[in-house]
Structure formats: structure tokens, C-alpha cells
Design a protein around this motif. Structure first.
Motif, mmCIF file in Angstrom:
data_model
loop_
_atom_site.group_PDB
_atom_site.id
_atom_site.type_symbol
_atom_site.label_atom_id
_atom_site.label_comp_id
_atom_site.label_asym_id
_atom_site.label_seq_id
_atom_site.Cartn_x
_atom_site.Cartn_y
_atom_site.Cartn_z
ATOM 1 N N ARG A 143 0.864 -1.181 0.000
ATOM 2 C CA ARG A 143 0.000 0.000 0.000
ATOM 3 C C ARG A 143 0.897 1.227 0.000
ATOM 4 N N PRO A 144 0.385 2.367 -0.408
ATOM 5 C CA PRO A 144 1.245 3.560 -0.465
ATOM 6 C C PRO A 144 1.904 3.914 0.859
ATOM 7 N N ASP A 145 1.264 3.550 1.995
ATOM 8 C CA ASP A 145 1.794 3.950 3.299
ATOM 9 C C ASP A 145 2.617 2.847 3.966
ATOM 10 N N THR A 146 2.938 1.779 3.218
ATOM 11 C CA THR A 146 3.686 0.676 3.820
ATOM 12 C C THR A 146 4.951 0.404 3.018
ATOM 13 N N PRO A 147 5.992 -0.104 3.669
ATOM 14 C CA PRO A 147 7.199 -0.469 2.926
ATOM 15 C C PRO A 147 6.982 -1.734 2.124
ATOM 16 N N GLY A 148 7.767 -1.911 1.109
ATOM 17 C CA GLY A 148 7.686 -3.111 0.289
ATOM 18 C C GLY A 148 8.829 -4.056 0.595
ATOM 19 N N ASN A 149 9.058 -4.961 -0.325
ATOM 20 C CA ASN A 149 10.093 -5.961 -0.166
ATOM 21 C C ASN A 149 11.359 -5.531 -0.896
ATOM 22 N N ILE A 150 12.343 -6.386 -0.797
ATOM 23 C CA ILE A 150 13.481 -6.336 -1.704
ATOM 24 C C ILE A 150 13.035 -7.016 -2.993
ATOM 25 N N ALA A 151 13.386 -6.453 -4.142
ATOM 26 C CA ALA A 151 13.052 -7.075 -5.423
ATOM 27 C C ALA A 151 14.269 -7.023 -6.339
ATOM 28 N N ILE A 152 14.422 -8.051 -7.159
ATOM 29 C CA ILE A 152 15.583 -8.157 -8.041
ATOM 30 C C ILE A 152 15.104 -8.403 -9.464
ATOM 31 N N PHE A 153 15.499 -7.505 -10.383
ATOM 32 C CA PHE A 153 15.106 -7.565 -11.783
ATOM 33 C C PHE A 153 16.301 -7.964 -12.645
ATOM 34 N N SER A 154 16.005 -8.584 -13.787
ATOM 35 C CA SER A 154 17.044 -9.011 -14.725
ATOM 36 C C SER A 154 16.897 -8.287 -16.052
ATOM 37 N N PHE A 155 18.048 -7.941 -16.649
ATOM 38 C CA PHE A 155 18.070 -7.310 -17.970
ATOM 39 C C PHE A 155 18.826 -8.164 -18.987
ATOM 40 N N HIS A 156 18.834 -9.464 -18.775
ATOM 41 C CA HIS A 156 19.440 -10.402 -19.726
ATOM 42 C C HIS A 156 18.762 -10.246 -21.089
ATOM 43 N N PRO A 157 19.446 -10.572 -22.194
ATOM 44 C CA PRO A 157 18.871 -10.347 -23.525
ATOM 45 C C PRO A 157 17.521 -11.014 -23.776
ATOM 46 N N ILE A 158 17.197 -12.075 -23.030
ATOM 47 C CA ILE A 158 15.917 -12.738 -23.252
ATOM 48 C C ILE A 158 14.768 -12.011 -22.555
ATOM 49 N N LYS A 159 15.091 -11.093 -21.634
ATOM 50 C CA LYS A 159 14.070 -10.491 -20.785
ATOM 51 C C LYS A 159 13.286 -9.406 -21.520
ATOM 52 N N ASN A 160 12.250 -8.878 -20.848
ATOM 53 C CA ASN A 160 11.343 -7.917 -21.481
ATOM 54 C C ASN A 160 12.035 -6.616 -21.858
ATOM 55 N N ILE A 161 13.015 -6.198 -21.070
ATOM 56 C CA ILE A 161 13.948 -5.164 -21.514
ATOM 57 C C ILE A 161 15.354 -5.716 -21.302
ATOM 58 N N THR A 162 16.311 -5.158 -21.993
ATOM 59 C CA THR A 162 17.670 -5.644 -21.842
ATOM 60 C C THR A 162 18.662 -4.495 -21.777
ATOM 61 N N THR A 163 19.777 -4.756 -21.112
ATOM 62 C CA THR A 163 20.944 -3.876 -21.178
ATOM 63 C C THR A 163 22.134 -4.702 -21.682
ATOM 64 N N ALA A 164 21.871 -5.765 -22.406
ATOM 65 C CA ALA A 164 22.805 -6.812 -22.814
ATOM 66 C C ALA A 164 22.992 -7.771 -21.651
ATOM 67 N N GLU A 165 23.583 -7.322 -20.568
ATOM 68 C CA GLU A 165 23.596 -8.013 -19.288
ATOM 69 C C GLU A 165 23.404 -6.947 -18.220
ATOM 70 N N GLY A 166 22.692 -7.268 -17.170
ATOM 71 C CA GLY A 166 22.495 -6.286 -16.110
ATOM 72 C C GLY A 166 21.331 -6.662 -15.234
ATOM 73 N N GLY A 167 21.137 -5.892 -14.171
ATOM 74 C CA GLY A 167 20.036 -6.136 -13.254
ATOM 75 C C GLY A 167 19.826 -4.942 -12.350
ATOM 76 N N MET A 168 18.784 -5.013 -11.533
ATOM 77 C CA MET A 168 18.443 -3.928 -10.622
ATOM 78 C C MET A 168 17.882 -4.519 -9.341
ATOM 79 N N VAL A 169 18.300 -3.956 -8.213
ATOM 80 C CA VAL A 169 17.735 -4.299 -6.910
ATOM 81 C C VAL A 169 16.977 -3.085 -6.402
ATOM 82 N N THR A 170 15.728 -3.272 -5.991
ATOM 83 C CA THR A 170 14.970 -2.207 -5.353
ATOM 84 C C THR A 170 14.715 -2.590 -3.898
ATOM 85 N N CYS A 171 14.675 -1.597 -3.028
ATOM 86 C CA CYS A 171 14.418 -1.856 -1.619
ATOM 87 C C CYS A 171 13.928 -0.591 -0.948
ATOM 88 N N TYR A 172 13.586 -0.712 0.333
ATOM 89 C CA TYR A 172 12.919 0.375 1.052
ATOM 90 C C TYR A 172 13.680 0.852 2.282
#
Length: 389
Positions: A174-203
Motif C-alpha cells: 500500500r502507499p503507506d507501507t514499505p515493500g520488499n526487496i526485489a531483483i530484476f534481470s536485464f538479460h537479452p531474453i528479458k522484457n527489456i535488456t541492457t545486454a547483461e544487467g540487473g536492478m535491486v529495489t528496496c525500502y
């Protein structure tokens, strides 16, 4: 019979990405710098998370997340077996024990009750997987993790653009609550790519700061902060880290890709609908089932289960017709080293194993034409019917 080979996937790259890389090259700044910062900002905005940390791969992201959480020998991490081996490898390389939960056969999503049942006093994290572009059922998973006082690490490698109950993958419940840790992939097969790469989001501010230290040798300030305009070259190291920083060359591609992701995912959804229409009455093929809660599917993969013939024969028949496929994924609890080290065996996870024997990922990428999908559907019909005659 088509003359050209139709691959499982092909990245959706165009002249905008080429120009973005050329611009970075001409700027003279090619390692982590302004483009990395821009991509991190895009992910903060897209997910609602206050922190986004760009890394060289989702695997690197998971490595530093597990390291920052202090997970190690004697600890357990609960996760589905139906996932890429990288997840399990990183748990094992930290000296911890992977504990596997079964999935739903139809959706291939981890069952929240099965994941909750794997939590013990030794469990230090749970890793649900947003499989194939659909979201895992996070509410009951979060509730079970909260009761145990452990973090949820969303494996969002398949989930750029995925939405769970109105909230993007990596976003807060919810907007007033923290979320989880999340890890995204940018491998060439993925929905977007950076050739190789990834992103971690957290609160968590302190946790994000720790990730930034671990991704670049333990140095408190990256190269852009030290050598960019207004920077100073001094630095200190309070704990050793790794070399997992994304470069501006890679991030430049990702910035352009994120501008396009809504359109790319919309095309994936169109192709998926065409697959459903073309294969809905084909005997011996189980189509993917929709998760029973509100969501938006990013259609990273279109996975069928082959039940009407030998799977290897099915793959061979498509190969003869110049169609490439994938296997996502061999169940991790049946990998040789996992069985030998942790004593897992056939029969542990019935639905995972049933699915694992039949899964085949069909070609799915935005550059496919409607005729490509129709060709694959016809090739499948011919293959399955040829066996039945």
C-alpha cells in the motif's frame, strides 16, 4: 516449411539504443555514471521504491542481497524449485540451505501455503518467483514472512512490467507501507535488456547503502561521485565488496528500453493471445493458466506443457520445422549437486515434477509477426497429430 530459423527470443533493439550507446561512447564516460543514475531513477519511479541499485546481473544482485542480510552457514532460504538455478546457486554459495516449495501446476507460481510450510526457526528469507511474467501471490507470502520476522526477496527477473493487485513488482503493498526487496534481470531474453544487467529495489536506507558498498569493492562513493564534476577522488573501505557495478554503456540501452517497455509488453500480450487462440483445441498440450487474483501479466515467457507425446520428440519436431524453444526450468531440487548435497529426491514436489517433465517455452518476443505465431501453432498441431495417427 520456413527457411529461416525462428528463435525462442530476440532482443527488441533499434537505432535509438545504438544512438544512446554512441552518445555514451562520445561522452568519454563509459563506466558507472549519469546513465546508471538515470536508469536507477526510472526504476524508483516505476516501482515506487525509494532505492534502486543497478548491478551487472540479477545473479549479482541476489549475491549482494544475501550478503547484506548476513545469510550464511546454518541458515535456510525458502524458494520454489521451479526457478533458474542461479537462485539456488547463490543460496548455496553463501553456505546456506535451499528449502523448496511446490508450485501450482497450471500457473507455475509458488503456492503460498507450501512456501509458508517451509519456514522454520532457521529460515532467514523467502524468495517467491514472479514466474514467466505473472506475479506470485504476495499477500499471503508476506503475511507468513512477517509472522516469522524474515524478509521477502521478490525474484522479479521475469517481471519488468508485471503488476500484482494494482502494485508493480517491487512496489509497496500500500502507499503507506514499505515493500520488499526485489531483483530484476536485464538479460537479452528479458522484457527489456541492457545486454547483461540487473536492478535491486528496496525500502530500507541503511540496507540500500550496504548494497551500494557491496556492489563496488566496499568503496563508499562510486566513480561518478569521485571523478565526475564536483567529485573528489578520496575514498575509504569499511568492508570488502565485489565488482558488480553496471556501466553507462549498458545503462544507456536500458534507459531507452524502459521508454519502450509498455509497448513491448503490449505486443507480447498480443502474441500470447494469438497463441491461446491457435492452441486452445490442440490435444496433448496444456496451456498456461491465469493466476486467480488481480494482475497484469508481462508475458516474459509463453510456456506450454507437452502431455501428448515425448517432450524431446516434440522439441525435435519443432526443430525440424526451424522453430527454437526453451526449457524454463529443470526443477532445481533434482539438479545433481542439489540432490547429492541436500538429499532431495523425486517425489518431494509432485506438481513441480509433473510440470517439469512437460514444460516447453515457445518463441515469444516483440519482433515476432502474427504469421510467426501461426506457423508455430501449425507446427505444434502437425507434430502432436503426427504422433497420434
Amino acid at each position: 516449411m520456413r527457411d529461416d530459423f525462428l528463435p525462442l527470443s530476440r532482443p527488441a533493439l533499434g537505432e535509438e539504443e545504438v544512438a544512446a550507446v554512441a552518445e555514451s561512447l562520445r561522452s568519454g564516460w563509459i563506466t558507472s555514471g549519469p546513465r546508471v543514475a538515470e536508469l536507477e531513477g526510472i526504476f524508483r519511479e516505476a516501482t515506487g521504491a525509494p532505492h534502486a541499485v543497478a548491478v551487472t546481473s540479477a545473479t549479482a544482485g541476489l549475491h549482494i542481497v544475501l550478503s547484506a542480510l548476513g545469510i550464511g552457514p546454518g541458515d535456510e532460504v525458502a524458494t520454489p524449485s521451479m526457478t533458474f538455478a542461479s537462485t539456488v546457486n547463490q543460496i548455496v554459495l553463501r553456505g546456506a540451505t535451499p528449502v523448496f516449495a511446490d508450485v501450482d501446476y497450471g500457473t507455475l507460481q509458488v503456492r503460498p501455503d507450501a512456501l509458508a510450510a517451509r519456514i522454520t526457526s532457521r529460515t532467514k528469507a523467502v524468495i517467491p518467483v514472479h514466474f514467466a511474467g505473472a506475479p506470485a501471490d504476495l499477500d499471503p507470502i508476506r503475511a507468513a514472512a512477517d509472522r516469522a520476522g524474515i524478509p521477502v526477496i521478490e525474484d522479479a527477473a521475469h517481471a519488468v512490467g508485471t503488476v500484482y493487485k494494482g502494485v508493480p513488482a517491487g512496489g509497496p503493498p500500500r502507499p503507506d507501507t514499505p515493500g520488499n526487496i526485489a531483483i530484476f534481470s536485464f538479460h537479452p531474453i528479458k522484457n527489456i535488456t541492457t545486454a547483461e544487467g540487473g536492478m535491486v529495489t528496496c525500502y530500507d536506507d541503511a540496507f540500500a547503502a550496504r548494497l551500494r558498498l557491496l556492489r563496488f569493492h566496499g568503496i563508499e562513493r562510486d566513480a561518478w561521485q569521485r571523478y565526475g564534476k564536483g567529485g573528489t577522488p578520496h575514498y575509504d573501505i569499511r568492508e570488502p565488496g565485489y565488482k558488480y557495478n553496471l556501466t553507462d554503456l549498458h545503462a544507456a540501452v536500458g534507459v531507452v528500453q524502459m521508454r519502450k517497455v509498455a509497448g513491448l509488453n503490449a505486443r507480447r500480450a498480443e502474441l500470447a493471445r494469438r497463441y491461446f487462440a491457435g492452441l486452445s483445441r490442440v490435444p496433448g498440450i496444456d496451456l498456461p493458466q491465469a493466476v486467480p487474483y488481480a494482475h497484469s501479466h508481462s508475458w516474459h515467457l509463453f510456456i506450454v506443457k507437452v502431455t501428448g507425446m515425448d517432450r524431446d520428440g516434440f522439441i525435435g519436431a519443432l526443430a525440424e520445422r526451424n522453430v527454437g524453444v526453451g526449457l524454463h526450468f529443470p526443477p532445481c531440487h533434482l539438479l545433481s549437486y542439489v540432490r547429492e548435497r541436500f538429499g532431495t529426491r523425486e517425489g518431494d514436489l509432485p506438481d513441480t515434477e509433473r510440470a517439469g517433465k512437460g514444460i516447453v517455452s515457445l518463441p515469444l518476443f516483440p519482433g515476432m509477426s502474427d504469421a510467426d505465431v501461426d506457423y508455430v501453432c501449425e507446427a505444434i498441431r502437425e507434430s502432436v497429430q503426427g504422433v497420434r495417427r
